[in-house]
Write a protein that holds these residues in place. Structure first.
Motif, PDB file in Angstrom:
ATOM      1  N   GLY A  60      36.014  24.270 -13.055  1.00 26.17           N
ATOM      2  CA  GLY A  60      35.627  22.982 -13.291  1.00 26.17           C
ATOM      3  C   GLY A  60      36.280  22.264 -12.079  1.00 26.17           C
ATOM      4  O   GLY A  60      36.730  22.771 -11.051  1.00 26.17           O
ATOM      5  N   THR A  61      36.034  20.802 -12.160  1.00 25.60           N
ATOM      6  CA  THR A  61      36.719  20.023 -11.055  1.00 25.60           C
ATOM      7  C   THR A  61      36.978  18.731 -11.274  1.00 25.60           C
ATOM      8  O   THR A  61      36.493  18.271 -12.444  1.00 25.60           O
ATOM      9  N   THR A  62      37.622  17.977 -10.709  1.00 26.54           N
ATOM     10  CA  THR A  62      37.754  16.412 -10.913  1.00 26.54           C
ATOM     11  C   THR A  62      36.687  15.785 -10.553  1.00 26.54           C
ATOM     12  O   THR A  62      36.115  15.764  -9.362  1.00 26.54           O
ATOM     13  N   GLY A  73      35.870  17.861 -15.270  1.00 26.33           N
ATOM     14  CA  GLY A  73      34.547  18.114 -16.018  1.00 26.33           C
ATOM     15  C   GLY A  73      34.016  19.324 -15.313  1.00 26.33           C
ATOM     16  O   GLY A  73      34.546  19.805 -14.412  1.00 26.33           O
ATOM     17  N   ARG A  74      32.741  19.399 -15.655  1.00 26.83           N
ATOM     18  CA  ARG A  74      31.974  20.561 -15.156  1.00 26.83           C
ATOM     19  C   ARG A  74      32.644  21.948 -15.315  1.00 26.83           C
ATOM     20  O   ARG A  74      32.449  22.809 -14.358  1.00 26.83           O
ATOM     21  N   ASP A  75      33.456  21.988 -16.310  1.00 28.70           N
ATOM     22  CA  ASP A  75      33.950  23.542 -16.325  1.00 28.70           C
ATOM     23  C   ASP A  75      32.995  24.766 -16.484  1.00 28.70           C
ATOM     24  O   ASP A  75      31.672  24.534 -16.873  1.00 28.70           O
ATOM     25  N   GLY A  76      33.228  25.612 -15.576  1.00 30.58           N
ATOM     26  CA  GLY A  76      32.269  26.596 -15.645  1.00 30.58           C
ATOM     27  C   GLY A  76      30.997  26.587 -14.613  1.00 30.58           C
ATOM     28  O   GLY A  76      30.554  27.543 -14.238  1.00 30.58           O
ATOM     29  N   GLU A  77      31.155  25.541 -14.028  1.00 28.49           N
ATOM     30  CA  GLU A  77      29.812  25.142 -13.012  1.00 28.49           C
ATOM     31  C   GLU A  77      30.470  25.112 -11.541  1.00 28.49           C
ATOM     32  O   GLU A  77      29.404  25.036 -10.669  1.00 28.49           O
ATOM     33  N   ILE A  78      31.554  25.360 -11.259  1.00 29.02           N
ATOM     34  CA  ILE A  78      32.062  25.064  -9.916  1.00 29.02           C
ATOM     35  C   ILE A  78      32.581  26.372  -9.369  1.00 29.02           C
ATOM     36  O   ILE A  78      33.494  27.195 -10.193  1.00 29.02           O
TER      37      ILE A  78
END
Lengths: 118, 308
Positions: A60-62, A73-78
């Motif tokens: 994910g990312t900040t 957030g965005r776990d698994g998308e980055i």
């Protein structure tokens, strides 16, 4: 996508959410990622310095926030490039901090098989 | 990949086995090392991506940078590198230990392992003699010990320091290196740790990002000190290498340096020509990680003068 230009690259069962698979299609190294249920196909070459970006961490990312606050957030998308740490949005191919983007390929899933159009 | 010039990787961070270093240490240092005391500690800055490349696991699960044969095949071979200079990861920070004897012992053990396990593994390998500048006389001894070995091609020390590197305290290191025709290199990563001062003159930054971006301040301080203190006048054969500290800061610093020299040179009368000329003759920078301006033509000011 017309059926005759696509290439079968994996079975859906090989790619549960969070999984990845590296495949060779017409001489190209391509990474398949199941991003929370959506399968994407990405050329395994970072647009920065051609690193094997598909071997990088998926994380994910900040998210945007005021100074001193942190929102994860965005776990698994980055996807993070293993050489210089550039972050990419797996769902769009866009870099989070540069104009360059990942080369992506259309993916279809049909009858339990994943197809990529190269 | 046939290029019309040899490809030299100036900064390969191989990881030297801690077990092997331990075997090469005499007591009382061996027990200390085995107990986990391996330096002055770190400040805790955190790189979210890790400092080392993350795509270097070999098929057998081992790490590329820990294997002399793996690194030769999977790195030098794969990327067409003709010469690779080993700057082992992990021991440089000993140069900022408050205990100079322990630091010298660990550096010597590491150089021994590099000579025995790495330089013997592939003819493309060269290596740095790692020294701990917290005792310049022991460091000079270490340089003399290995200088005759054809695989060791430079001297390497941490760029974090407790005083600028031009000062006389350090001159035994430069005297020894110059006597053997070896360049002295510094490498970042230790700014602010151990007995070093904070990584910036303003104090300790908060994040790895901030710390890493500001490392150039330390490099600028060392460069200006080396030139002003007359190190390259005292040791005309000495060359100094600034590894991994970027390059874009150099031209404007030299512009400022030359301008100030015209007004202030009476405080350093041994500088009989502009600092930029002295730097061009004696100083080299490595390019990774190079700054990436919006247009690569902006890098032209960083090109070395003709003939360098």
């Amino acid at each position: 996508m017309s059926p005759d230009t696509r290439v079968a690259v994996a079975e859906v069962a090989e790619l549960p959410p969070g999984a990845r698979k590296l495949v060779e299609v017409e001489g190209k190294s391509i990474g398949l990622f199941n991003v929370n249920g959506t399968v994407v196909a990405i050329l395994n070459a970072c647009p920065h310095e051609l690193a094997p970006v598909c071997r990088g961490r998926v994380t994910g990312t900040t998210l945007p926030s005021p100074p001193g606050e942190f929102r994860w957030g965005r776990d698994g998308e980055i996807l993070c490039c293993p050489w210089h740490g550039w972050e990419f949005d797996l769902l769009t191919g866009e870099a989070l901090a540069d104009k360059r983007r990942l080369r992506t390929y259309p993916v279809t899933v049909e009858g339990g098989t994943v197809y990529v159009q190269v | 990949m046939a290029l019309p010039y040899p490809v030299v990787d100036t900064d390969i961070h191989n990881v030297v086995s801690a077990r092997r270093i331990q075997e090469c240490l005499a007591e009382p240092w061996r027990s200390r090392y085995a107990a986990g005391s391996r330096g002055p500690g770190h400040l805790g800055y955190w790189n979210p991506n890790g400092v080392m490349r993350s795509d270097t696991t070999l098929p057998d699960g081992s790490k590329l940078e820990g294997s002399p044969d793996g690194l030769a095949t999977e790195f030098l071979g794969r990327y067409g590198i003709d010469i690779g200079i080993l700057n082992p990861a992990g021991t440089l920070h000993m140069g900022l230990s408050p205990d100079p004897d322990y630091a010298a012992a660990v550096c010597h053990a590491e150089n021994r392992v590099v000579a025995d396990d790495w330089l013997t593994a592939d003819p493309r390998y060269r290596a740095s003699i790692t020294i701990a500048p917290n005792d310049p006389h022991q460091a000079a001894d270490e340089i003399h010990r290995w200088a005759g070995h054809p695989g060791f091609v430079q001297v390497l020390m941490c760029s974090g320091a407790r005083m600028p590197y031009g000062q006389r305290y350090y001159h035994p290191i430069y005297e020894a290196a110059a006597a053997h025709g070896l360049p002295v290199a510094i490498h970042p990563g230790t700014e602010g740790i151990g007995i070093a001062y904070p990584s910036t003159p303003a104090g300790y930054p908060s994040t790895y990002f901030e710390w890493h971006t500001g490392l150039v301040m330390n490099y600028i301080a060392h460069l200006v000190s080396l030139v002003c203190e007359g190190v390259f006048i005292r040791f005309p054969a000495l060359r100094f290498v600034f590894i991994e500290g970027g390059v874009s800061w150099l031209p404007p610093v030299l512009w400022r340096f030359d301008k100030n020299w015209k007004a202030l040179r009476q405080s350093t009368p041994w500088l009989e020509r502009p600092p930029s000329e002295i730097a061009a003759d004696h100083v080299r920078l490595t390019t990774q990680p190079i700054e990436e301006p919006p247009s690569s033509t902006r890098c032209s000011a960083c090109s070395p003068p003709r003939g360098c």
